[in-house]
Scaffold this motif. Structure first.
Motif, short mmCIF file in Angstrom:
data_model
loop_
_atom_site.label_atom_id
_atom_site.label_comp_id
_atom_site.label_asym_id
_atom_site.label_seq_id
_atom_site.Cartn_x
_atom_site.Cartn_y
_atom_site.Cartn_z
N THR A 29 24.08 22.02 9.73
CA THR A 29 25.25 21.20 10.07
C THR A 29 26.16 21.03 8.85
N PHE A 30 25.57 20.76 7.69
CA PHE A 30 26.36 20.59 6.47
C PHE A 30 27.06 21.88 6.07
N ILE A 31 26.37 23.02 6.21
CA ILE A 31 27.00 24.31 5.89
C ILE A 31 28.17 24.57 6.83
N GLN A 32 27.93 24.37 8.13
CA GLN A 32 28.97 24.65 9.13
C GLN A 32 30.20 23.75 8.96
N ASN A 33 30.02 22.56 8.40
CA ASN A 33 31.13 21.62 8.21
C ASN A 33 31.65 21.59 6.77
N ASN A 34 31.23 22.57 5.97
CA ASN A 34 31.67 22.68 4.57
C ASN A 34 31.48 21.37 3.80
N LEU A 35 30.32 20.75 3.94
CA LEU A 35 30.04 19.48 3.30
C LEU A 35 29.22 19.62 2.01
#
Length: 183
Positions: free
Chosen positions: A125-131
């Protein structure tokens, strides 16, 4: 502003755990300076499964004193758990919605950086949202052949810039990257 740091072990063939969730291949050498990493953070982000397994873990009494000190340091951090379950916990704040907005708010608070602990679903989720601001990937000298991959279901290419490389006597190679902006 705080940075979100993914600090994670992976196998040579890119798995963060074996097919049955095993991480017994992980090596912790004293030259890795994990305590130095811990001193640079004041917050840990967990997924619910990882939190339930490790968020309040207590080593046995006969555990090496150095390992006990590491766990004391880990448990002294602010803990946020990202989960569809919204439950009360005296040791952590549960976040069940508006992940991008909540992460942005936490990053704007003063203090040290944030360790994105995991698990796999939260990392995805963090990778997909550039977090993620910094990727600290420690590649261990073992290949499993199958397991849970680090980079799974990417929406698109993830371009990273190598910032630093650390080589440890165990053969673990730590690669530190920052996301590269698209031009």
């Amino acid at each position: 502003m705080k940075k979100v740091i993914l600090d994670l072990a992976t196998t040579l063939d890119g798995f963060i755990e074996g097919p049955n969730g095993e991480t017994d291949w992980c090596i912790m050498d004293d030259d890795m300076d994990f305590n130095g990493f811990l001193s640079g953070i004041d917050t840990i982000f967990y997924g619910r499964v990882s939190y339930d397994a490790w968020g309040n873990y207590q080593p046995e009494e006969n555990t090496d004193p150095e390992e006990q000190k590491v766990w004391e340091e880990v448990h002294s951090k602010n803990k946020f758990v990202f989960s569809s379950q919204n439950r009360e916990d005296e040791n952590a704040v549960f976040i069940s919605s508006d992940i991008v907005e909540k992460v942005s708010e936490i990053k704007k608070q003063g203090g040290k950086d944030i360790w994105l602990y995991g698990g796999a679903s939260l990392i995805k989720t963090f990778i997909q949202n550039n977090l993620i601001d910094t990727y600290r990937i420690s590649v261990h000298p073992v290949a499993l052949g199958k397991g849970k991959p680090l980079f799974e279901d990417l929406k698109g290419r993830l371009n990273l810039k190598l910032i630093k490389t650390n080589v440890f006597r165990s053969g673990v190679v730590q690669l530190i990257y920052e996301p590269q902006t698209q031009s």
